[in-house]
Design a protein around this motif. Structure first.
Motif, PDB file in Angstrom:
ATOM      1  N   LEU A 105      54.088  12.548  86.103  1.00  0.00           N
ATOM      2  CA  LEU A 105      53.220  13.484  85.390  1.00  0.00           C
ATOM      3  C   LEU A 105      52.687  12.869  84.095  1.00  0.00           C
ATOM      4  O   LEU A 105      51.487  12.947  83.810  1.00  0.00           O
ATOM      5  CB  LEU A 105      53.967  14.787  85.104  1.00  0.00           C
ATOM      6  CG  LEU A 105      53.182  15.903  84.423  1.00  0.00           C
ATOM      7  CD1 LEU A 105      51.976  16.318  85.270  1.00  0.00           C
ATOM      8  CD2 LEU A 105      54.078  17.103  84.167  1.00  0.00           C
ATOM      9  N   VAL A 106      53.569  12.246  83.331  1.00  0.00           N
ATOM     10  CA  VAL A 106      53.144  11.611  82.077  1.00  0.00           C
ATOM     11  C   VAL A 106      52.140  10.489  82.363  1.00  0.00           C
ATOM     12  O   VAL A 106      51.098  10.395  81.705  1.00  0.00           O
ATOM     13  CB  VAL A 106      54.368  11.081  81.286  1.00  0.00           C
ATOM     14  CG1 VAL A 106      53.947  10.181  80.136  1.00  0.00           C
ATOM     15  CG2 VAL A 106      55.212  12.243  80.773  1.00  0.00           C
ATOM     16  N   CYS A 107      52.437   9.659  83.353  1.00  0.00           N
ATOM     17  CA  CYS A 107      51.523   8.558  83.699  1.00  0.00           C
ATOM     18  C   CYS A 107      50.180   9.086  84.189  1.00  0.00           C
ATOM     19  O   CYS A 107      49.134   8.508  83.867  1.00  0.00           O
ATOM     20  CB  CYS A 107      52.153   7.656  84.750  1.00  0.00           C
ATOM     21  SG  CYS A 107      53.536   6.688  84.114  1.00  0.00           S
ATOM     22  N   SER A 108      50.190  10.173  84.943  1.00  0.00           N
ATOM     23  CA  SER A 108      48.935  10.761  85.429  1.00  0.00           C
ATOM     24  C   SER A 108      48.079  11.252  84.265  1.00  0.00           C
ATOM     25  O   SER A 108      46.858  11.062  84.262  1.00  0.00           O
ATOM     26  CB  SER A 108      49.225  11.924  86.386  1.00  0.00           C
ATOM     27  OG  SER A 108      49.877  11.480  87.530  1.00  0.00           O
ATOM     28  N   ILE A 129      42.233  14.422  87.704  1.00  0.00           N
ATOM     29  CA  ILE A 129      42.622  15.814  87.463  1.00  0.00           C
ATOM     30  C   ILE A 129      43.458  16.343  88.630  1.00  0.00           C
ATOM     31  O   ILE A 129      44.478  17.009  88.432  1.00  0.00           O
ATOM     32  CB  ILE A 129      41.379  16.690  87.196  1.00  0.00           C
ATOM     33  CG1 ILE A 129      40.754  16.308  85.856  1.00  0.00           C
ATOM     34  CG2 ILE A 129      41.729  18.173  87.219  1.00  0.00           C
ATOM     35  CD1 ILE A 129      39.388  16.914  85.601  1.00  0.00           C
ATOM     36  N   VAL A 130      43.048  16.013  89.846  1.00  0.00           N
ATOM     37  CA  VAL A 130      43.818  16.412  91.035  1.00  0.00           C
ATOM     38  C   VAL A 130      45.205  15.765  90.988  1.00  0.00           C
ATOM     39  O   VAL A 130      46.208  16.426  91.304  1.00  0.00           O
ATOM     40  CB  VAL A 130      43.060  16.036  92.330  1.00  0.00           C
ATOM     41  CG1 VAL A 130      43.939  16.214  93.552  1.00  0.00           C
ATOM     42  CG2 VAL A 130      41.794  16.860  92.460  1.00  0.00           C
ATOM     43  N   ASP A 131      45.282  14.496  90.585  1.00  0.00           N
ATOM     44  CA  ASP A 131      46.577  13.821  90.452  1.00  0.00           C
ATOM     45  C   ASP A 131      47.479  14.535  89.448  1.00  0.00           C
ATOM     46  O   ASP A 131      48.673  14.713  89.695  1.00  0.00           O
ATOM     47  CB  ASP A 131      46.395  12.368  90.002  1.00  0.00           C
ATOM     48  CG  ASP A 131      46.009  11.441  91.130  1.00  0.00           C
ATOM     49  OD1 ASP A 131      46.154  11.824  92.303  1.00  0.00           O
ATOM     50  OD2 ASP A 131      45.560  10.316  90.825  1.00  0.00           O
ATOM     51  N   VAL A 132      46.910  14.936  88.315  1.00  0.00           N
ATOM     52  CA  VAL A 132      47.693  15.636  87.290  1.00  0.00           C
ATOM     53  C   VAL A 132      48.201  16.973  87.843  1.00  0.00           C
ATOM     54  O   VAL A 132      49.374  17.325  87.664  1.00  0.00           O
ATOM     55  CB  VAL A 132      46.873  15.840  86.000  1.00  0.00           C
ATOM     56  CG1 VAL A 132      47.554  16.812  85.056  1.00  0.00           C
ATOM     57  CG2 VAL A 132      46.643  14.508  85.300  1.00  0.00           C
ATOM     58  N   ILE A 133      47.334  17.705  88.521  1.00  0.00           N
ATOM     59  CA  ILE A 133      47.741  19.001  89.096  1.00  0.00           C
ATOM     60  C   ILE A 133      48.834  18.804  90.140  1.00  0.00           C
ATOM     61  O   ILE A 133      49.841  19.519  90.140  1.00  0.00           O
ATOM     62  CB  ILE A 133      46.512  19.733  89.687  1.00  0.00           C
ATOM     63  CG1 ILE A 133      45.564  20.149  88.570  1.00  0.00           C
ATOM     64  CG2 ILE A 133      46.949  20.930  90.522  1.00  0.00           C
ATOM     65  CD1 ILE A 133      44.206  20.634  89.047  1.00  0.00           C
ATOM     66  N   LEU A 134      48.642  17.823  91.010  1.00  0.00           N
ATOM     67  CA  LEU A 134      49.631  17.543  92.052  1.00  0.00           C
ATOM     68  C   LEU A 134      50.963  17.097  91.444  1.00  0.00           C
ATOM     69  O   LEU A 134      52.032  17.553  91.869  1.00  0.00           O
ATOM     70  CB  LEU A 134      49.090  16.474  93.001  1.00  0.00           C
ATOM     71  CG  LEU A 134      49.872  16.218  94.269  1.00  0.00           C
ATOM     72  CD1 LEU A 134      49.930  17.474  95.135  1.00  0.00           C
ATOM     73  CD2 LEU A 134      49.231  15.092  95.057  1.00  0.00           C
ATOM     74  N   ALA A 135      50.901  16.237  90.431  1.00  0.00           N
ATOM     75  CA  ALA A 135      52.123  15.779  89.762  1.00  0.00           C
ATOM     76  C   ALA A 135      52.829  16.943  89.054  1.00  0.00           C
ATOM     77  O   ALA A 135      54.055  17.041  89.083  1.00  0.00           O
ATOM     78  CB  ALA A 135      51.806  14.668  88.770  1.00  0.00           C
ATOM     79  N   GLY A 136      52.058  17.834  88.440  1.00  0.00           N
ATOM     80  CA  GLY A 136      52.646  19.006  87.791  1.00  0.00           C
ATOM     81  C   GLY A 136      53.297  19.943  88.792  1.00  0.00           C
ATOM     82  O   GLY A 136      54.399  20.463  88.552  1.00  0.00           O
ATOM     83  N   LEU A 137      52.640  20.140  89.910  1.00  0.00           N
ATOM     84  CA  LEU A 137      53.193  20.983  90.977  1.00  0.00           C
ATOM     85  C   LEU A 137      54.476  20.366  91.528  1.00  0.00           C
ATOM     86  O   LEU A 137      55.470  21.065  91.748  1.00  0.00           O
ATOM     87  CB  LEU A 137      52.149  21.166  92.082  1.00  0.00           C
ATOM     88  CG  LEU A 137      52.511  22.078  93.235  1.00  0.00           C
ATOM     89  CD1 LEU A 137      52.764  23.497  92.738  1.00  0.00           C
ATOM     90  CD2 LEU A 137      51.395  22.074  94.272  1.00  0.00           C
ATOM     91  N   PHE A 138      54.453  19.047  91.746  1.00  0.00           N
ATOM     92  CA  PHE A 138      55.634  18.336  92.238  1.00  0.00           C
ATOM     93  C   PHE A 138      56.790  18.471  91.248  1.00  0.00           C
ATOM     94  O   PHE A 138      57.928  18.753  91.647  1.00  0.00           O
ATOM     95  CB  PHE A 138      55.286  16.863  92.475  1.00  0.00           C
ATOM     96  CG  PHE A 138      56.384  16.052  93.084  1.00  0.00           C
ATOM     97  CD1 PHE A 138      56.730  16.206  94.413  1.00  0.00           C
ATOM     98  CD2 PHE A 138      57.073  15.110  92.334  1.00  0.00           C
ATOM     99  CE1 PHE A 138      57.736  15.444  94.986  1.00  0.00           C
ATOM    100  CE2 PHE A 138      58.078  14.342  92.891  1.00  0.00           C
ATOM    101  CZ  PHE A 138      58.414  14.508  94.226  1.00  0.00           C
ATOM    102  N   CYS A 139      56.506  18.312  89.969  1.00  0.00           N
ATOM    103  CA  CYS A 139      57.536  18.422  88.929  1.00  0.00           C
ATOM    104  C   CYS A 139      58.129  19.833  88.895  1.00  0.00           C
ATOM    105  O   CYS A 139      59.352  19.998  88.880  1.00  0.00           O
ATOM    106  CB  CYS A 139      56.939  18.043  87.580  1.00  0.00           C
ATOM    107  SG  CYS A 139      58.122  17.998  86.227  1.00  0.00           S
ATOM    108  N   ALA A 140      57.266  20.829  88.898  1.00  0.00           N
ATOM    109  CA  ALA A 140      57.737  22.213  88.874  1.00  0.00           C
ATOM    110  C   ALA A 140      58.551  22.539  90.124  1.00  0.00           C
ATOM    111  O   ALA A 140      59.607  23.179  90.040  1.00  0.00           O
ATOM    112  CB  ALA A 140      56.547  23.167  88.756  1.00  0.00           C
ATOM    113  N   ALA A 141      58.084  22.086  91.280  1.00  0.00           N
ATOM    114  CA  ALA A 141      58.784  22.361  92.533  1.00  0.00           C
ATOM    115  C   ALA A 141      60.159  21.686  92.546  1.00  0.00           C
ATOM    116  O   ALA A 141      61.140  22.285  93.006  1.00  0.00           O
ATOM    117  CB  ALA A 141      57.948  21.896  93.720  1.00  0.00           C
TER     118      ALA A 141
END
Length: 162
Positions: A105-108, A129-141
């Motif tokens: 997430l930080v790298c994205s 932006i899609v990478d950041v959203i996907l990374a955030g979703l992955f982190c939250a999940a």
């Protein structure tokens, strides 16, 4: 697996599959564009007045360093993918997935802001932006799935005590 019907586990699995697809695309893209980029860099240095042998040596060194860095990033990515699959399907590697997801997430974010600052094309910024959203979703999940698994462990311990 501790929680076979978890929504968070499914989200982790879907994100991991998408990460796998984008990983394969990025590796293939790097391999395909490397010769063209190398030749373009040599030509640019020659245009600037450097001798061709010196230009080829400098570009070769730069490409070697870049490839080494890419291999290190890809190695981390492979571990992230393995962790994502293990955590979503078996409930293992939870701590690793949380740490890896935070790093991703930080790298994205860094890549996105760097590309915005360098006025990258619109497609690149949208993909960032899609990478950041996907990374955030992955982190939250990952965080939520680990929380669910810990809760299930606690409930199982309480049931065994009774």
């Amino acid at each position: 697996m501790k929680n076979k019907k978890s929504v968070w586990s499914t989200i982790i699995l879907v994100c991991t599959i998408i990460f796998t697809i984008t990983f394969v695309i990025s590796v293939v893209n790097y391999m395909v564009t490397l010769p063209t980029a190398t030749e373009a860099a040599v030509n640019e240095l020659v245009k600037q007045g450097y001798e061709e042998d010196l230009a080829r040596g400098a570009v070769s060194t730069a490409m070697s360093m870049t490839t080494t860095l890419m291999v290190l990033v890809w190695t981390f990515k492979v571990f992230q993918l393995i962790g994502g699959f293990f955590f979503s399907l078996k409930g293992k590697w939870g701590k690793f997935c949380i740490v890896a997801s935070i790093i991703v997430l930080v790298c994205s974010f860094i890549v996105m802001f760097n590309n915005i600052g360098q006025h990258a094309d619109a497609l690149t910024i949208v993909l960032n932006i899609v990478d950041v959203i996907l990374a955030g979703l992955f982190c939250a999940a990952c965080c939520m799935h680990r929380k669910e698994n810990k809760q299930l462990e606690l409930e199982e311990e309480l049931a065994e005590e009774e």
